[in-house]
Structures are given as structure tokens and as C-alpha cells.
Design an enzyme around this catalytic site. Structure first.
Site, PDB file in Angstrom:
ATOM      1  N   HIS A  58       0.843  -1.206   0.000  1.00  0.00           N
ATOM      2  CA  HIS A  58       0.000   0.000   0.000  1.00  0.00           C
ATOM      3  C   HIS A  58       0.874   1.251   0.000  1.00  0.00           C
ATOM      4  O   HIS A  58       1.410   1.635   1.037  1.00  0.00           O
ATOM      5  CB  HIS A  58      -0.890  -0.014   1.244  1.00  0.00           C
ATOM      6  N   ARG A  62       1.917   8.632  -6.867  1.00  0.00           N
ATOM      7  CA  ARG A  62       1.456   9.942  -7.374  1.00  0.00           C
ATOM      8  C   ARG A  62       1.568  10.140  -8.883  1.00  0.00           C
ATOM      9  O   ARG A  62       1.222  11.212  -9.371  1.00  0.00           O
ATOM     10  CB  ARG A  62       2.202  11.091  -6.685  1.00  0.00           C
ATOM     11  N   ASN A 276      -4.869   9.842   7.554  1.00  0.00           N
ATOM     12  CA  ASN A 276      -6.195   9.243   7.477  1.00  0.00           C
ATOM     13  C   ASN A 276      -6.096   7.734   7.249  1.00  0.00           C
ATOM     14  O   ASN A 276      -5.494   7.324   6.255  1.00  0.00           O
ATOM     15  CB  ASN A 276      -6.996   9.869   6.332  1.00  0.00           C
ATOM     16  N   ASP A 303       1.501   2.850   3.582  1.00  0.00           N
ATOM     17  CA  ASP A 303       0.614   3.945   3.172  1.00  0.00           C
ATOM     18  C   ASP A 303       1.446   5.198   2.891  1.00  0.00           C
ATOM     19  O   ASP A 303       1.029   6.320   3.206  1.00  0.00           O
ATOM     20  CB  ASP A 303      -0.491   4.210   4.200  1.00  0.00           C
TER      21      ASP A 303
HETATM   22 ZN   LIG Z   1      -6.779   4.502   2.389  1.00  0.00          ZN
END
Ligand SMILES: [Zn+2]
Length: 426
Positions: A58, A62, A276, A303
Site C-alpha cells: 500500500h 502519485r 487518514n 501507506d
Molecule cells: Zn486509504
């Protein structure tokens, strides 16, 4: 080309052995003590740990569209710097990766730059709008390894149900960004004492847990596989633990920030702590760690969310979510999980390599004769202070800037070839 890594402590499955590793071409040929093999490249790994290259399931590279934040060249170089030999990138680019042409573009660009291996994840829905299922079959045929609308949830439960059905038929994986947008209600931090004290708008943990429950139930009803991204709360861990006990085909990941930091980080309004799902409480950190220890949580993913400094240099409510993750992930895990004796290095290796490789179905993730020679050599004794200004990633937005960590990546090998990793003094 041949490669010999001598005198290291080698992580092989559940155990560690003092051994040499010999590779020819892209494959590991032999593992054993005092191998008598001449090699083109010899690495002395005395006092070092030899691990399978890390697999990040994950991250955000970009490209296309936001190359000022990161691109495939800089992102896959930063991945190598962090010891990741394979990374799976999320499709919430501009435009989103919701068709076969863009999947092919990512693979072509990654092959051109030839750094970490890049595995594209395709969108579940067209333009990530949550309305119409994207052409998952074509994307899979062209190299997409999983599907997700990450960055946003699939809000319509029936669309998610259809996606899970298609994914089952295609024998591919749906990754759920579990967030109920209405419950999250434009919050920016965890809802609790610290949101009140700081005056920042809180996000209830129910925003995550309701969606984890929904998606687990959908997967259970259909007998489909589902993977839950970035698990951050105690409640989510418990929902997944119970689902696994019932035999639901659910897997999940967490990220280093969810077992390394709490929402106390937001109290100085540092926008690099705006993530988030948000940083939570100490009790959540403890539950995440227990989930990693008992196997409820399958993988550690970064992430990796690079942003331009100008975007993070805004007031807290306006700054984008996310922390740059590749270049601190291993050290955070090593410092907070292995040095603390919560898990051993072989268990960490599974969380960072074998398990994510298996979930994505991309093979390897292990040091074994006959396997691809994707290897990372770690110095377990090296301590350093994180200096994000020296990151290889364009994203210098690290929550962990200035933190003192232990365990550093020394050498990275992809398909038997030693890769250049800029050895910045850090
Ligand atoms: Zn997510």
C-alpha cells in the site's frame, strides 16, 4: 552475474540461520554455511541480518498527474532506500488508474527506471466515483494485482457487493479503504480528548469500524476474499479477529504510524501528524501491537503518502492527509516491535515480506533456494536520527522527523542485482 552474501544471520521462514546466500542471475541457488562459491559480487554481512526484500502492499507513487509530490522514479528509489524490493501502488492518481492503458503505463515506467518492482493496483470503480465498476478484468490481464478505491471508500454497499463478486470470479483481491464518509464528517484528527483540547474536528472510530464491519459481512455473505487497508483502531482489530475465527477470508494491514504514535502528536498542530485514518489512543496502539503479535493483522504496509512541503505548510484543517513512509517503516517496526521483544525478526519478516507477497499473489517474499533473489541486508545495531530533508522521496513530510530509531537498511538486492541506495548519513 552471481552474488554471494557471506556470514549473515539469514531469515529463512520461521527461523534464522547463520549462513551464506549465493545467487546466480535472478535466483537464489544455495543457502548454507561457508559456501565455497566464487561470485562477481561479494557482500560481507558479518553482524548483519539478511532478510527477504520488503513488500509494501500500500503506497502512493502519485504518477500520473501529481509528479510534484512523487513520481515512479523517485518513489521506487525511496522504496529501495527503505528496503522495499516490491511495492504495490494505489490508483488514486490524477487521472485515477481505472483502465488497462494506465496500468500498462505504470508498469512500463517502472521497468524503465528499474528500481523497486512496482505492482499497480487498479480502481474498483470508474474515476473512483463509486458508481460503476471499472474494467477490472482488462486491468488484471494487463498486470493489476488488486483493486481499491483507496483514498475514498466505496460508499454504495451494493457496488461493493458487485465488486467482490467480480473479483471472486477473476480470482483477484479487493482492498477496502474502510471509512464511512458521513460519520467521518470532514474531521481531521481522532475524536477524543485531544480533538477537544486542540479544537480540531474529530473523526469517530465508528467511521472506520462500521465500514470494516460492512465489508467483512459482505465478504462473508459472498464467500469472497477481502483485504482491509490501514487498520487503526482496537475495534477494527477485534472485528477482524472474530471474522477470522469464523473462517471469513479477510486479511488486513496496519502501518508503522499506528503502532508507533498516538494522537498526542497532533497537540502541536504538526501537519505531518494529519493522517487518514487518524492517529489514535495508546489503547489502540496496544491493540494493534497485539493484532500483529497474534496474527490478526497480516501485514505492515507503509501507506507512503508523499506531499509537497507547501501543501503541508498550511493550517491543520487545510493540509492534506498522510506521512512519507518508505524510509522509516523498517526502523519503526524494528525499534518498536523487535527491540521491545514483542515479536522476533522472523515474525517481522513475515509481516513485511512473505505475507503481503502472498496476499497479492506476487510470489517470493522469502529467502529460499529457487526463489527470486530479492534481498535486504540490515544493520541491527545502527541507531540514527531521522532527517526527512535527506529522504530520497520527494515527500519530506515525515511524522517521524527527528525521531531516534534503530535498525538500518545497508544493502538491497533486486533479482540478484545490488541496487544503488544513496547512503545518506542520517
Ligand atoms: Zn486509504
Amino acid at each position: 552475474m552471481s552474488l554471494l552474501i557471506k556470514n549473515g544471520m539469514v531469515v529463512c521462514g520461521d527461523e534464522t540461520v547463520d549462513a551464506d546466500v549465493y545467487a546466480e542471475g535472478s535466483k537464489i541457488v544455495k543457502i548454507g554455511a561457508n559456501l565455497d562459491c566464487a561470485a562477481d559480487n561479494v557482500i560481507d554481512a558479518s553482524g548483519k541480518i539478511v532478510m527477504p526484500g520488503f513488500v509494501d502492499m500500500h503506497c502512493h507513487l502519485r504518477e500520473p498527474g501529481q509528479e510534484y509530490k512523487e513520481d515512479i522514479a523517485s518513489g521506487s528509489a525511496a522504496a529501495l532506500r527503505g528496503g522495499f524490493t516490491s511495492v504495490a501502488c494505489m490508483p488514486n492518481t490524477v487521472p485515477p488508474i481505472d483502465n488497462a492503458a494506465l496500468v500498462k503505463y505504470v508498469l512500463t515506467r517502472a521497468a524503465e527506471v528499474d528500481r523497486a518492482k512496482v505492482y499497480p493496483i487498479g480502481c474498483i470503480t470508474k474515476h473512483q466515483q463509486g458508481k460503476e465498476i471499472a474494467e477490472m478484468g482488462f486491468m488484471k490481464e494487463n498486470g493489476a494485482v488488486a483493486f481499491s478505491d483507496d483514498g475514498r471508500p466505496v460508499e454504495n454497499a451494493n457496488i461493493m457487493r458487485l465488486a467482490l463478486e467480480y473479483a471472486s470470479g477473476l480470482k483477484t483481491l479487493i482492498i477496502s479503504h474502510s471509512e464511512d464518509k458521513q460519520l467521518a464528517a470532514d474531521g481531521v484528527v481522532n475524536e477524543g480528548l485531544n480533538s477537544t483540547v486542540s479544537g480540531l474536528k474529530g473523526i469517530t472510530r465508528a467511521a472506520e469500524e462500521c465500514m470494516v464491519s460492512r465489508d467483512v459481512i459482505l465478504a462473508e455473505t459472498l464467500g469472497a476474499r477481502i483485504h482491509i487497508a490501514h487498520v487503526s483502531t482496537r475495534g477494527s482489530v477485534e472485528i477482524i479477529r472474530q471474522a477470522k475465527a469464523r473462517g471469513v477470508a479477510v486479511t488486513c494491514e496496519t502501518c508503522p504510524h499506528y503502532f508507533s504514535a498516538t494522537d498526542d502528536e497532533i497537540l502541536n498542530y504538526n501537519t505531518n501528524s494529519k493522517i487518514n485514518p487518524p492517529l489514535r489512543l495508546q489503547s489502540d496502539v496496544e491493540a494493534i501491537i497485539e493484532g500483529l503479535r497474534d496474527g490478526t493483522i497480516d501485514a505492515i504496509a507503509t501507506d507512503h503518502a508523499p506531499h509537497h512541503a507547501d501543501e503541508k505548510n498550511l493550517e491543520f484543517n487545510l493540509a492534506p492527509f498522510g506521512t512519507s513512509g518508505f524510509e522509516t517503516a523498517f526502523s519503526l517496526a524494528y525499534t518498536n516491535l523487535v527491540e521491545t521483544d514483542i515479536i522476533d525478526i522472523a515474525a517481522l519478516s513475515k509481516l513485511m515480506s512473505a505475507n503481503p507477497a502472498k496476499i497479492l499473489g506476487i510470489g517470493s517474499g522469502e529467502i529460499k533456494e529457487g526463489e527470486r533473489a530479492d534481498i535486504v541486508v540490515i544493520d541491527p545495531e545502527k541507531s540514527y536520527t531521522v532527517d526527512s530533508s535527506k529522504f530520497v522521496s520527494k515527500g519530506k513530510n515525515s511524522l517521524f522527523n527527528g525521531w531516534k530509531l534503530k535498525g538500518a537498511v545497508e544493502y538491497v538486492i533486486v533479482d540478484g542485482m545490488q541496487k544503488e541506495i544513496k547512503n545518506y548519513d542520517r
